[in-house]
Design a protein around this motif. Structure first.
Motif, mmCIF file in Angstrom:
data_model
loop_
_atom_site.group_PDB
_atom_site.id
_atom_site.type_symbol
_atom_site.label_atom_id
_atom_site.label_comp_id
_atom_site.label_asym_id
_atom_site.label_seq_id
_atom_site.Cartn_x
_atom_site.Cartn_y
_atom_site.Cartn_z
ATOM 1 N N UNK A 40 28.877 20.106 23.853
ATOM 2 C CA UNK A 40 29.181 21.275 24.686
ATOM 3 C C UNK A 40 30.069 22.272 23.950
ATOM 4 N N UNK A 41 30.938 21.770 23.081
ATOM 5 C CA UNK A 41 31.778 22.673 22.292
ATOM 6 C C UNK A 41 30.955 23.411 21.236
ATOM 7 N N UNK A 42 30.003 22.707 20.648
ATOM 8 C CA UNK A 42 29.169 23.304 19.600
ATOM 9 C C UNK A 42 28.159 24.285 20.179
ATOM 10 N N UNK A 43 27.571 23.927 21.316
ATOM 11 C CA UNK A 43 26.548 24.767 21.954
ATOM 12 C C UNK A 43 26.951 25.027 23.406
ATOM 13 N N UNK A 44 27.792 26.019 23.663
ATOM 14 C CA UNK A 44 28.316 26.256 25.015
ATOM 15 C C UNK A 44 27.235 26.460 26.067
ATOM 16 N N UNK A 45 26.051 26.926 25.662
ATOM 17 C CA UNK A 45 24.985 27.194 26.628
ATOM 18 C C UNK A 45 24.065 25.988 26.833
ATOM 19 N N UNK A 46 24.431 24.830 26.319
ATOM 20 C CA UNK A 46 23.572 23.657 26.421
ATOM 21 C C UNK A 46 23.328 23.304 27.884
ATOM 22 N N UNK A 47 22.101 22.897 28.213
ATOM 23 C CA UNK A 47 21.737 22.581 29.590
ATOM 24 C C UNK A 47 21.954 21.102 29.881
ATOM 25 N N UNK A 48 21.895 20.764 31.154
ATOM 26 C CA UNK A 48 22.044 19.360 31.544
ATOM 27 C C UNK A 48 20.919 18.513 30.963
ATOM 28 N N UNK A 49 19.708 19.065 30.941
ATOM 29 C CA UNK A 49 18.590 18.326 30.367
ATOM 30 C C UNK A 49 18.802 18.024 28.898
ATOM 31 N N UNK A 50 19.344 18.988 28.179
ATOM 32 C CA UNK A 50 19.623 18.773 26.757
ATOM 33 C C UNK A 50 20.762 17.772 26.569
#
Length: 675
Positions: free
Chosen positions: A321-331
């Motif tokens: 989540x820190x690396x990709x702030x827009x990451x989804x729950x599915x990811x």
């Protein structure tokens, strides 16, 4: 009563226990991926506590005839081989990854958490952290989950010692049972009390969690009685236990929202559920419906890898989540699956070879030496992470063109905090000490700053203005306590914030007696708002008109206590922690500026305040944002110390505006003209 024969001792390799482990770890991981998928998934930790108490006590009962102090090195050595290899690897890898992935401003705090986790004190560290209003959001720490291991390890140190002391020379467990009953009862009472008063200690603290481990231990001590229970009854008990756990998984959030506070009484659901499964599977774990369900092959595999998966999944989720702030729950779900594969490889090729090493199992000295080396490794990793934190990176740069720096901004707080002038969340009284008198202590006129933390962050401006104009300045500030007439909902404790209501009533009574010349009022109103009607939380959309009416009512009350009310509209919320953002590139803070459209600026307060006759309204939005852009640094001053609170340094730049509404007292040299 003498201990039962060996055939009736707790069997530590029951297949249904592995299945319960699988349910517990699945619930925790799903909850951490997306808490809406399984709202009560966090109770998986409660289940682990019961299992740990049962299994650890079973180990001691197994060798009760030879029970002596010589068993302690053997027991603790086995715990070292079981727990430390995986913990050391996860902590060290997390430290290295955090040095490159996590914001530089957060790395020092993460390093402190790693040190605490290394010595199995993470539960105490995060309990204190949660009580500290100025602390970094603990949920962002990639080693937060080590708190539960701290609780268990503290149990592993204390309980075997108590066990041996209670046995004395008789090998009689009757005294042990009664001691454990008393400990569990006191712990449960403490859990209920602290849940209502200091909830972080109830959640993280070993004393308030000991009753859950104690339930498991009592089951182990009384295991020989369970064989006398009819198999059909045992089967029903196991099924009912599974139902209780299911209710906890899917309905715990509803239970909390209805007014019950967790852990406290609601923690009985998963605790009793796990206990009933242990009873139901006694001597016949796979011969009941529940036993057969829990003994399936996938559950056995997950149960075996549950400890490693628990350690790996959380840091991988936080780092992702820190690396990709827009990451989804599915990811994130795929990240959790990847962490399971990492856990399996770690278990098979690293943990088990150490755990089952014949050399280490024969030598306590080597085992303890290895444990010390591993703890040293984790500590060194934390120290390395500290060298990569914001303060160290800033020190290597040329002089910055603004102050405070990002690393110092988080501590650039109002004087009221250090002086202890802010009422805590559980306090119902006003803090009145000489240290909480600001401005001109001998001033003949009185100004009062009233509100929550968003009032507190204006203290530097109000203090400078009061000194200039000859006013005595006092504060009436309380954590999270919105200064409107309606109650608010305490999200952390899952209850109506009654202490806030009682405190506001005392403040209003005090204002009527104090007869202040000026009242500065401020509150957080941007983003989510929370009010309570008929004892239940009202959602933001429905809450807006209720909140606005409550604000109007409070303004009328304040106008009844003074002729001069100054209401300060809320400031824009940044979409991220500003110190964390700027710390990644301290030389270019403008990269963290954000469009006003991205700010949490719902502004429920401004229309109401402007419509009320006879009050002065400060709206400083244009000082924060120009041409549609909100700034991280303004005129060489760092603006935010987190997402929504401004630094003490930036607050001080508003002294002229505050002075303009304070007519000079007789002791003042000259009045400051209004702009």
């Amino acid at each position: 009563m003498q201990n039962a024969p060996m055939s009736l001792e707790p069997r530590l390799r029951r297949r249904d226990i592995e299945g319960v482990r699988a349910l517990a770890i699945l619930s925790v991981v799903i909850y951490h991926v997306d808490n809406t998928w399984l709202p009560g998934g966090f109770v998986g930790v409660d289940i682990f506590f019961v299992l740990s108490g049962f299994l650890i006590t079973g180990i001691w009962i197994k060798d009760i005839e030879s029970a002596s102090w010589r068993m302690l090195p053997e027991f603790w050595g086995r715990r070292i081989l079981r727990l430390l290899p995986a913990a050391t690897l996860v902590l060290s890898v997390t430290a290295l990854a955090s040095a490159w992935v996590m914001p530089a401003a957060d790395r020092g705090h993460i390093a402190e958490g790693i040190r605490a986790a290394t010595f199995y004190m993470a539960n105490i560290f995060y309990a204190n952290d949660s009580l500290d209003y100025l602390a970094t959001d603990v949920s962002a720490s990639p080693v937060l989950h080590f708190w539960s291991l701290g609780v268990e390890e503290q149990f592993y140190v204390v309980w075997p010692t108590l066990f041996l002391l209670s046995l004395g020379f008789s090998k009689n467990t009757r005294r042990t049972r009664w001691i454990l009953v008393v400990i569990a009862a006191v712990s449960f009472g403490l859990s209920i009390y602290q849940t209502k008063t200091v909830q972080p200690y109830a959640f993280f603290g070993a004393p308030a969690r000991a009753w859950q481990l104690g339930v498991g231990a009592l089951l182990a001590l009384n295991y020989h009685h369970f064989g006398r229970v009819w198999p059909r009854v045992r089967g029903l008990l196991g099924t009912f236990g599974l139902v209780l756990i299911g209710i906890a998984f899917f309905k715990m959030a509803v239970i909390i929202e209805s007014g019950w506070q967790y852990p406290g009484v609601p923690a009985l659901l998963p605790t009793l559920g796990a206990a009933l499964i242990l009873v139901g599977g006694a001597h016949a774990d796979a011969d009941t419906r529940t036993g057969r369900f829990l003994s399936n092959t996938p559950f056995q595999w997950l149960g075996a890898v549950s400890y490693s998966w628990y350690l790996w999944h959380w840091p991988m989720l936080v780092l992702a989540k820190a690396k990709w702030p827009a990451i989804t729950s599915g990811q994130l779900a795929w990240v959790a699956v990847a962490s399971l594969l990492v856990a399996f490889v770690s278990l098979k090729f690293y943990e088990n070879p150490i755990r089952f090493s014949p050399l280490l199992r024969r030598s306590h000295a080597l085992t303890f030496l290895l444990g010390a080396a591993m703890m040293a490794t984790s500590t060194i990793s934390a120290n390395y992470l500290t060298t990569r934190d914001a303060s160290q990176l800033e020190a290597a740069l040329p002089a910055l063109k603004y102050s405070p720096s990002a690393s110092k901004a988080v501590d650039d707080v109002p004087m009221a905090y250090a002086a202890g002038c802010m009422s805590s969340s559980t306090a119902q009284w006003i803090v009145k000490t000489s240290a909480c008198v600001f401005g001109d202590p001998k001033g003949k006129k009185l100004a009062i700053l009233f509100g929550d933390s968003h009032a507190a962050h204006w203290l530097a401006a109000a203090d400078a203005a009061a000194k200039r104009q000859g006013y005595r300045l006092e504060v009436r500030i309380k954590t999270f306590c919105t200064p409107v007439t309606l109650p608010r909902w305490d999200e952390g404790r899952g209850k109506v914030y009654t202490e806030c209501q009682e405190w506001k009533a005392k403040v209003i009574e005090d204002l009527r007696k104090s007869d202040p010349d000026v009242i500065f009022w401020a509150a957080r109103s941007s983003g989510e708002i929370s009010v309570v009607q008929d004892g239940h939380q009202v959602s933001t959309a429905s809450a807006e008109p209720l909140w606005q009416k409550s604000l109007r009512d409070m303004m009328r009350i304040l106008k009844g206590t003074t002729d001069h009310v100054v209401a300060i509209a809320d400031t824009p919320f940044a979409p991220y922690s500003m110190p964390s953002c700027v710390s990644n590139d301290p030389e270019h803070p403008q990269l963290c500026d954000f469009p006003i459209s991205k700010a949490s600026l719902t502004r429920f307060d401004l229309p109401v305040l402007k419509a009320i006759q006879g009050i002065t309204v400060f709206d400083f939005t244009n000082r924060f944002c120009t041409n549609g852009i909100c700034h991280s640094v303004i005129d060489g001053v760092f603006v935010y110390r987190d997402q929504g609170h401004i630094t003490n340094s930036f607050s001080a730049t508003f002294a002229d505006e505050f002075a303009s509404v304070l007519p000079a007292a007789e002791s003042s040299a000259s009045p400051t003209p209004s702009p």
